[in-house]
Design a protein around this motif. Structure first.
Motif, PDB file in Angstrom:
ATOM      1  N   SER A  29      38.228  43.649  37.844  1.00  0.00           N
ATOM      2  CA  SER A  29      37.100  44.406  38.413  1.00  0.00           C
ATOM      3  C   SER A  29      37.402  44.927  39.810  1.00  0.00           C
ATOM      4  N   VAL A  30      38.486  44.491  40.401  1.00  0.00           N
ATOM      5  CA  VAL A  30      38.821  44.889  41.778  1.00  0.00           C
ATOM      6  C   VAL A  30      39.697  46.149  41.738  1.00  0.00           C
ATOM      7  N   ALA A  31      39.225  47.208  42.366  1.00  0.00           N
ATOM      8  CA  ALA A  31      39.964  48.473  42.374  1.00  0.00           C
ATOM      9  C   ALA A  31      41.308  48.276  43.048  1.00  0.00           C
ATOM     10  N   GLY A  32      42.342  48.833  42.451  1.00  0.00           N
ATOM     11  CA  GLY A  32      43.683  48.711  43.022  1.00  0.00           C
ATOM     12  C   GLY A  32      44.451  47.525  42.480  1.00  0.00           C
ATOM     13  N   VAL A  33      43.806  46.783  41.569  1.00  0.00           N
ATOM     14  CA  VAL A  33      44.478  45.609  40.969  1.00  0.00           C
ATOM     15  C   VAL A  33      44.549  45.787  39.452  1.00  0.00           C
ATOM     16  N   GLU A  34      45.735  45.527  38.933  1.00  0.00           N
ATOM     17  CA  GLU A  34      45.968  45.573  37.493  1.00  0.00           C
ATOM     18  C   GLU A  34      46.056  44.119  37.031  1.00  0.00           C
TER      19      GLU A  34
END
Ligand SMILES: Cc1cc2nc3c(=O)[nH]c(=O)nc-3n(C[C@H](O)[C@H](O)[C@H](O)COP(=O)(O)O)c2cc1C
Length: 187
Positions: A29-34
């Motif tokens: 759910s954290v943008a920039g994290v895959e």
């Protein structure tokens, strides 16, 4: 380039798998994290993903007061990585699930912490105050089990994973999100 968080877990009967899914959802759910979720049953296809990860979150059911044998097998297999300190300075965190309220879950989290230290990783704690510890509390509280070292869940022995407490699943999500945000802060 996005940061990578891998959740590695074992589950014999599906409960810890559901907890892992929520840890994964929190990280994703954290943008920039895959985020990636890997069962130890399939880990041999994913050693490169673990090598490329910025953080690895370890999860196992508590069996006989410690992590399950299947998870321990993964730990032992990781000694090949340990030789070269391949996971050094990656973030690490952990979660566990068991039938009893305590059930000696803390011992499993301590085991995961020591494991991460052997790999020279940086352990991320849960970061939540304990819930359900006052007259105003309830089982719906985040961190209702009151752990600090990682995320804990309690699943009734006579019920399937679908009956797991929503608060435990939210606590799992919190851990995934916290690790993902920590990874971004490290840059
Ligand atoms: C071999 C075995 C040992 C267990 N030992 C414990 C234990 O020490 N403490 C506890 O609270 N529950 C214990 N349990 C219950 C499991 O932790 C519980 O059923 C859990 O939800 C299983 O997770 P899973 O569905 O991901 O395998 C044990 C279960 C098994 C099969």
């Amino acid at each position: 380039m996005s940061k990578k968080v891998v959740v590695v877990y074992h589950s014999g009967f599906g409960h810890t798998a559901r907890q892992a899914e929520h840890v994964f959802n929190g990280a994703a759910s954290v943008a920039g994290v895959e985020a990636l979720r890997v069962s130890v049953d399939a880990v041999d296809a994913h050693w490169d993903d673990l090598a490329a990860a910025d953080a690895i979150i370890f999860g196992a059911p508590t069996y006989m007061g410690s992590v399950s044998a299947q998870f321990k097998e993964f730990m032992d297999k990781s000694s090949k990585v340990w030789f070269g300190q391949g996971w050094k300075d990656k973030l690490a965190a952990g979660f566990t699930n068991s039938a009893s309220q305590s059930g000696d879950k803390l011992n499993s989290l301590v085991q995961l912490m020591v494991f991460s230290a052997q790999h020279s990783m940086l352990w991320v704690s849960l970061g939540l105050m304990p819930g359900n510890n006052s007259s105003a509390g309830s089982v719906e509280d985040l961190n209702r089990i009151g752990g600090y070292a990682g995320a804990m869940a309690q699943s009734n022995a006579d019920q399937g994973a679908e009956a797991m407490q929503a608060s435990d699943l939210k606590t799992a999500e919190h851990l995934g999100r916290r690790v993902a945000e920590a990874v971004l802060r490290l840059g």
